[in-house]
Design a protein around this motif. Sequence first.
Motif, PDB file in Angstrom:
ATOM      1  N   VAL A   1       0.845  -1.190   0.000  1.00 37.61           N
ATOM      2  CA  VAL A   1       0.000   0.000   0.000  1.00 37.61           C
ATOM      3  C   VAL A   1       0.883   1.244   0.000  1.00 37.61           C
ATOM      4  N   THR A   2       0.702   2.085  -1.015  1.00 32.89           N
ATOM      5  CA  THR A   2       1.447   3.337  -1.109  1.00 32.89           C
ATOM      6  C   THR A   2       1.218   4.161   0.156  1.00 32.89           C
ATOM      7  N   GLY A   3       2.302   4.762   0.667  1.00 32.58           N
ATOM      8  CA  GLY A   3       2.204   5.585   1.865  1.00 32.58           C
ATOM      9  C   GLY A   3       2.393   4.830   3.168  1.00 32.58           C
ATOM     10  N   THR A   4       2.816   3.569   3.073  1.00 31.31           N
ATOM     11  CA  THR A   4       3.046   2.781   4.283  1.00 31.31           C
ATOM     12  C   THR A   4       4.523   2.479   4.463  1.00 31.31           C
ATOM     13  N   VAL A   5       4.882   2.106   5.676  1.00 31.55           N
ATOM     14  CA  VAL A   5       6.250   1.705   5.997  1.00 31.55           C
ATOM     15  C   VAL A   5       6.334   0.191   5.876  1.00 31.55           C
ATOM     16  N   LEU A   6       7.342  -0.274   5.132  1.00 26.74           N
ATOM     17  CA  LEU A   6       7.563  -1.701   4.924  1.00 26.74           C
ATOM     18  C   LEU A   6       8.954  -2.077   5.421  1.00 26.74           C
ATOM     19  N   LYS A   7       9.168  -3.356   5.621  1.00 22.24           N
ATOM     20  CA  LYS A   7      10.482  -3.878   6.011  1.00 22.24           C
ATOM     21  C   LYS A   7      11.212  -4.368   4.767  1.00 22.24           C
ATOM     22  N   TRP A   8      12.393  -3.794   4.517  1.00 33.51           N
ATOM     23  CA  TRP A   8      13.275  -4.238   3.451  1.00 33.51           C
ATOM     24  C   TRP A   8      14.408  -4.989   4.111  1.00 33.51           C
ATOM     25  N   LYS A   9      14.701  -6.179   3.609  1.00 34.27           N
ATOM     26  CA  LYS A   9      15.703  -7.027   4.255  1.00 34.27           C
ATOM     27  C   LYS A   9      16.688  -7.566   3.229  1.00 34.27           C
ATOM     28  N   LEU A  10      17.969  -7.475   3.558  1.00 36.28           N
ATOM     29  CA  LEU A  10      19.045  -8.112   2.804  1.00 36.28           C
ATOM     30  C   LEU A  10      19.768  -9.014   3.781  1.00 36.28           C
ATOM     31  N   ARG A  11      19.565 -10.307   3.595  1.00 35.99           N
ATOM     32  CA  ARG A  11      20.067 -11.302   4.535  1.00 35.99           C
ATOM     33  C   ARG A  11      19.558 -10.979   5.938  1.00 35.99           C
ATOM     34  N   GLU A  12      20.423 -10.593   6.859  1.00 33.50           N
ATOM     35  CA  GLU A  12      19.990 -10.305   8.236  1.00 33.50           C
ATOM     36  C   GLU A  12      19.815  -8.811   8.521  1.00 33.50           C
ATOM     37  N   ASP A  13      20.175  -7.973   7.552  1.00 34.67           N
ATOM     38  CA  ASP A  13      20.032  -6.527   7.721  1.00 34.67           C
ATOM     39  C   ASP A  13      18.615  -6.103   7.360  1.00 34.67           C
ATOM     40  N   ILE A  14      17.931  -5.467   8.297  1.00 34.87           N
ATOM     41  CA  ILE A  14      16.557  -5.025   8.098  1.00 34.87           C
ATOM     42  C   ILE A  14      16.503  -3.504   8.155  1.00 34.87           C
ATOM     43  N   THR A  15      15.817  -2.906   7.188  1.00 37.74           N
ATOM     44  CA  THR A  15      15.680  -1.461   7.093  1.00 37.74           C
ATOM     45  C   THR A  15      14.217  -1.114   6.856  1.00 37.74           C
ATOM     46  N   ASP A  16      13.729  -0.084   7.535  1.00 36.59           N
ATOM     47  CA  ASP A  16      12.384   0.415   7.273  1.00 36.59           C
ATOM     48  C   ASP A  16      12.436   1.302   6.035  1.00 36.59           C
ATOM     49  N   VAL A  17      11.464   1.118   5.148  1.00 37.66           N
ATOM     50  CA  VAL A  17      11.346   1.937   3.946  1.00 37.66           C
ATOM     51  C   VAL A  17       9.912   2.431   3.822  1.00 37.66           C
ATOM     52  N   TYR A  18       9.772   3.577   3.175  1.00 38.79           N
ATOM     53  CA  TYR A  18       8.461   4.189   2.971  1.00 38.79           C
ATOM     54  C   TYR A  18       8.092   4.039   1.503  1.00 38.79           C
ATOM     55  N   LEU A  19       6.936   3.432   1.230  1.00 40.93           N
ATOM     56  CA  LEU A  19       6.515   3.207  -0.150  1.00 40.93           C
ATOM     57  C   LEU A  19       5.966   4.503  -0.741  1.00 40.93           C
ATOM     58  N   ILE A  20       6.754   5.098  -1.628  1.00 34.18           N
ATOM     59  CA  ILE A  20       6.422   6.383  -2.228  1.00 34.18           C
ATOM     60  C   ILE A  20       5.456   6.224  -3.396  1.00 34.18           C
ATOM     61  N   GLU A  21       5.742   5.240  -4.263  1.00 35.04           N
ATOM     62  CA  GLU A  21       4.919   5.085  -5.462  1.00 35.04           C
ATOM     63  C   GLU A  21       5.028   3.673  -6.012  1.00 35.04           C
ATOM     64  N   GLU A  22       3.945   3.235  -6.642  1.00 28.86           N
ATOM     65  CA  GLU A  22       3.915   1.983  -7.403  1.00 28.86           C
ATOM     66  C   GLU A  22       3.697   2.369  -8.861  1.00 28.86           C
ATOM     67  N   LYS A  23       4.458   1.753  -9.759  1.00 28.46           N
ATOM     68  CA  LYS A  23       4.342   2.078 -11.177  1.00 28.46           C
ATOM     69  C   LYS A  23       4.408   0.795 -11.984  1.00 28.46           C
ATOM     70  N   LYS A  24       3.475   0.628 -12.917  1.00 23.57           N
ATOM     71  CA  LYS A  24       3.496  -0.515 -13.828  1.00 23.57           C
ATOM     72  C   LYS A  24       4.257  -0.093 -15.077  1.00 23.57           C
ATOM     73  N   LEU A  25       5.266  -0.874 -15.453  1.00 21.15           N
ATOM     74  CA  LEU A  25       6.065  -0.591 -16.638  1.00 21.15           C
ATOM     75  C   LEU A  25       5.917  -1.725 -17.648  1.00 21.15           C
ATOM     76  N   PHE A  26       5.984  -1.382 -18.906  1.00 21.35           N
ATOM     77  CA  PHE A  26       5.959  -2.363 -19.984  1.00 21.35           C
ATOM     78  C   PHE A  26       7.317  -2.303 -20.669  1.00 21.35           C
ATOM     79  N   VAL A  27       8.138  -3.356 -20.481  1.00 21.96           N
ATOM     80  CA  VAL A  27       9.500  -3.384 -20.997  1.00 21.96           C
ATOM     81  C   VAL A  27       9.696  -4.639 -21.838  1.00 21.96           C
TER      82      VAL A  27
END
Length: 103
Positions: free
Chosen positions: A62-88
């Motif tokens: 959900v745009t505008g929410t705080v999510l958990k981003w994790k790389l292995r054992e490192d966890i960081t809070d991130v804020y979802l700014i925008e969702e965009k659908k791309l055609f590549v």
Amino acid sequence: MFENHYGESTAYITLSGVTPFANSNPIENIFLGKKFTKELRKNNMLSNSFMNVCYEKQQAFVTGTVLKWKLREDITDVYLIEEKKLFVKGKNFWVYCVGIIEC
């Protein structure tokens, strides 16, 4: 700069428990559009960098929410700014722009 990704380490990344197709390295907010920096300020989010997290299928984030981003054992809070659908190259991708929240 925008082409730099985590590469093989992407398999060890999750955003809210879901492994992405690709994940850009952190990018300084000076490259973030004014609309999005305003969004961060409006919601009192202290962030100096952002990332683009890409999936082959749309996620239930959900745009505008705080999510958990994790790389292995490192966890960081991130804020979802925008969702965009791309055609590549004949294929759809969903890109989630997240601001990395500073502690």
